[in-house]
Design a protein around this motif. Sequence first.
Motif, PDB file in Angstrom:
ATOM      1  N   THR A  96      85.871  44.721  46.427  1.00  0.00           N
ATOM      2  CA  THR A  96      85.805  43.419  45.754  1.00  0.00           C
ATOM      3  C   THR A  96      85.174  43.549  44.374  1.00  0.00           C
ATOM      4  OG1 THR A  96      85.611  42.327  47.892  1.00  0.00           O
ATOM      5  CG2 THR A  96      84.952  41.050  45.956  1.00  0.00           C
ATOM      6  N   MET A  97      84.083  44.307  44.298  1.00  0.00           N
ATOM      7  CA  MET A  97      83.442  44.507  42.997  1.00  0.00           C
ATOM      8  C   MET A  97      84.373  45.244  42.040  1.00  0.00           C
ATOM      9  SD  MET A  97      79.473  45.416  43.723  1.00  0.00           S
ATOM     10  CE  MET A  97      79.153  45.623  45.464  1.00  0.00           C
ATOM     11  N   ALA A  98      85.157  46.197  42.554  1.00  0.00           N
ATOM     12  CA  ALA A  98      86.096  46.937  41.708  1.00  0.00           C
ATOM     13  C   ALA A  98      87.192  46.025  41.183  1.00  0.00           C
ATOM     14  CB  ALA A  98      86.704  48.097  42.494  1.00  0.00           C
ATOM     15  N   ILE A  99      87.711  45.157  42.038  1.00  0.00           N
ATOM     16  CA  ILE A  99      88.761  44.226  41.612  1.00  0.00           C
ATOM     17  C   ILE A  99      88.253  43.316  40.501  1.00  0.00           C
ATOM     18  CG2 ILE A  99      90.099  42.210  42.357  1.00  0.00           C
ATOM     19  CD1 ILE A  99      90.443  43.670  45.062  1.00  0.00           C
ATOM     20  N   VAL A 100      87.022  42.827  40.652  1.00  0.00           N
ATOM     21  CA  VAL A 100      86.453  41.956  39.613  1.00  0.00           C
ATOM     22  C   VAL A 100      86.381  42.701  38.285  1.00  0.00           C
ATOM     23  CG1 VAL A 100      84.330  40.788  38.882  1.00  0.00           C
ATOM     24  CG2 VAL A 100      85.186  40.467  41.200  1.00  0.00           C
ATOM     25  N   GLN A 101      85.955  43.951  38.317  1.00  0.00           N
ATOM     26  CA  GLN A 101      85.847  44.702  37.066  1.00  0.00           C
ATOM     27  C   GLN A 101      87.219  45.087  36.504  1.00  0.00           C
ATOM     28  OE1 GLN A 101      83.060  44.786  35.354  1.00  0.00           O
ATOM     29  NE2 GLN A 101      82.265  43.615  37.080  1.00  0.00           N
ATOM     30  N   PHE A 102      88.189  45.348  37.382  1.00  0.00           N
ATOM     31  CA  PHE A 102      89.542  45.612  36.895  1.00  0.00           C
ATOM     32  C   PHE A 102      90.141  44.368  36.243  1.00  0.00           C
ATOM     33  CE2 PHE A 102      89.894  49.387  39.796  1.00  0.00           C
ATOM     34  CZ  PHE A 102      90.171  50.305  38.804  1.00  0.00           C
ATOM     35  N   LEU A 103      89.769  43.198  36.724  1.00  0.00           N
ATOM     36  CA  LEU A 103      90.265  41.955  36.125  1.00  0.00           C
ATOM     37  C   LEU A 103      89.751  41.767  34.698  1.00  0.00           C
ATOM     38  CD1 LEU A 103      90.091  39.438  39.110  1.00  0.00           C
ATOM     39  CD2 LEU A 103      92.134  40.415  38.040  1.00  0.00           C
ATOM     40  N   SER A 104      88.665  42.434  34.346  1.00  0.00           N
ATOM     41  CA  SER A 104      88.148  42.314  32.979  1.00  0.00           C
ATOM     42  C   SER A 104      89.115  42.893  31.958  1.00  0.00           C
ATOM     43  CB  SER A 104      86.788  43.006  32.856  1.00  0.00           C
ATOM     44  OG  SER A 104      86.940  44.407  32.907  1.00  0.00           O
ATOM     45  N   SER A 110      87.843  47.616  27.950  1.00  0.00           N
ATOM     46  CA  SER A 110      86.475  47.954  27.564  1.00  0.00           C
ATOM     47  C   SER A 110      85.958  49.046  28.488  1.00  0.00           C
ATOM     48  CB  SER A 110      85.581  46.712  27.645  1.00  0.00           C
ATOM     49  OG  SER A 110      85.432  46.318  28.986  1.00  0.00           O
ATOM     50  N   SER A 111      84.733  49.411  28.291  1.00  0.00           N
ATOM     51  CA  SER A 111      84.143  50.462  29.113  1.00  0.00           C
ATOM     52  C   SER A 111      83.852  49.994  30.538  1.00  0.00           C
ATOM     53  CB  SER A 111      82.855  50.985  28.460  1.00  0.00           C
ATOM     54  OG  SER A 111      81.930  49.941  28.300  1.00  0.00           O
ATOM     55  N   LEU A 112      84.045  48.719  30.817  1.00  0.00           N
ATOM     56  CA  LEU A 112      83.881  48.229  32.191  1.00  0.00           C
ATOM     57  C   LEU A 112      84.887  48.874  33.142  1.00  0.00           C
ATOM     58  CD1 LEU A 112      83.213  44.425  31.612  1.00  0.00           C
ATOM     59  CD2 LEU A 112      81.593  46.130  32.415  1.00  0.00           C
ATOM     60  N   ILE A 113      85.949  49.445  32.593  1.00  0.00           N
ATOM     61  CA  ILE A 113      86.943  50.119  33.425  1.00  0.00           C
ATOM     62  C   ILE A 113      86.325  51.340  34.109  1.00  0.00           C
ATOM     63  CG2 ILE A 113      87.912  51.586  31.610  1.00  0.00           C
ATOM     64  CD1 ILE A 113      90.019  49.779  34.164  1.00  0.00           C
ATOM     65  N   ALA A 114      85.368  51.992  33.469  1.00  0.00           N
ATOM     66  CA  ALA A 114      84.695  53.144  34.091  1.00  0.00           C
ATOM     67  C   ALA A 114      83.930  52.701  35.332  1.00  0.00           C
ATOM     68  CB  ALA A 114      83.752  53.809  33.097  1.00  0.00           C
ATOM     69  N   ALA A 115      83.248  51.577  35.235  1.00  0.00           N
ATOM     70  CA  ALA A 115      82.539  51.043  36.398  1.00  0.00           C
ATOM     71  C   ALA A 115      83.524  50.678  37.504  1.00  0.00           C
ATOM     72  CB  ALA A 115      81.705  49.831  35.999  1.00  0.00           C
ATOM     73  N   ALA A 116      84.660  50.106  37.115  1.00  0.00           N
ATOM     74  CA  ALA A 116      85.674  49.720  38.098  1.00  0.00           C
ATOM     75  C   ALA A 116      86.230  50.934  38.826  1.00  0.00           C
ATOM     76  CB  ALA A 116      86.800  48.948  37.413  1.00  0.00           C
ATOM     77  N   VAL A 117      86.461  52.012  38.097  1.00  0.00           N
ATOM     78  CA  VAL A 117      87.001  53.231  38.722  1.00  0.00           C
ATOM     79  C   VAL A 117      86.002  53.807  39.718  1.00  0.00           C
ATOM     80  CG1 VAL A 117      87.675  55.620  38.253  1.00  0.00           C
ATOM     81  CG2 VAL A 117      88.587  53.772  36.849  1.00  0.00           C
ATOM     82  N   PHE A 118      84.730  53.871  39.347  1.00  0.00           N
ATOM     83  CA  PHE A 118      83.739  54.414  40.268  1.00  0.00           C
ATOM     84  C   PHE A 118      83.507  53.497  41.467  1.00  0.00           C
ATOM     85  CE2 PHE A 118      82.963  57.620  37.210  1.00  0.00           C
ATOM     86  CZ  PHE A 118      82.374  58.660  37.912  1.00  0.00           C
TER      87      PHE A 118
END
Length: 152
Positions: A96-104, A110-118
Amino acid sequence: MTLKEEFQTRNFSIYGQWLGILSMILCFATGLSNIFTLFSKYALLIIFCAFALASSLIILFIEVPLLLRICPTSAKFDELIRKVSSNYIRAATYGTMAIVQFLSTIIVSSSLIAAAVFLLLTAICYGLAGLKGQAFIGSKTLGGAGIAQMIV
């Protein structure tokens, strides 16, 4: 059990727990940096940065159970964090947290994609642990398996 021995157990929940710690660091770093660098141009990205910062704090309490004993938190928060105990629930939480960050990325890449991947990698590790029927084993280094009981 040393850290090397923990990784040699081939239990995906250990891998997930350590990837969770890396995810926490990345969520905090990328969330904080994007708030300041893109503040004026993309105002909606601030919402996703706030989610990343909140996710990092939630992950901290999920992955380091010792903190629930030593940090003053509410009973409802403690109960909510303790519900995230099985591999499947952890996988769903991280997913769920990954989906939220991928939606960004809808707003701007932005660099939030790195957080989403991890976060996604962590969800996959916990999901594999659940599928393989491996019991959740908390790392002794992070306060699991007896360290929390030593604190009075």
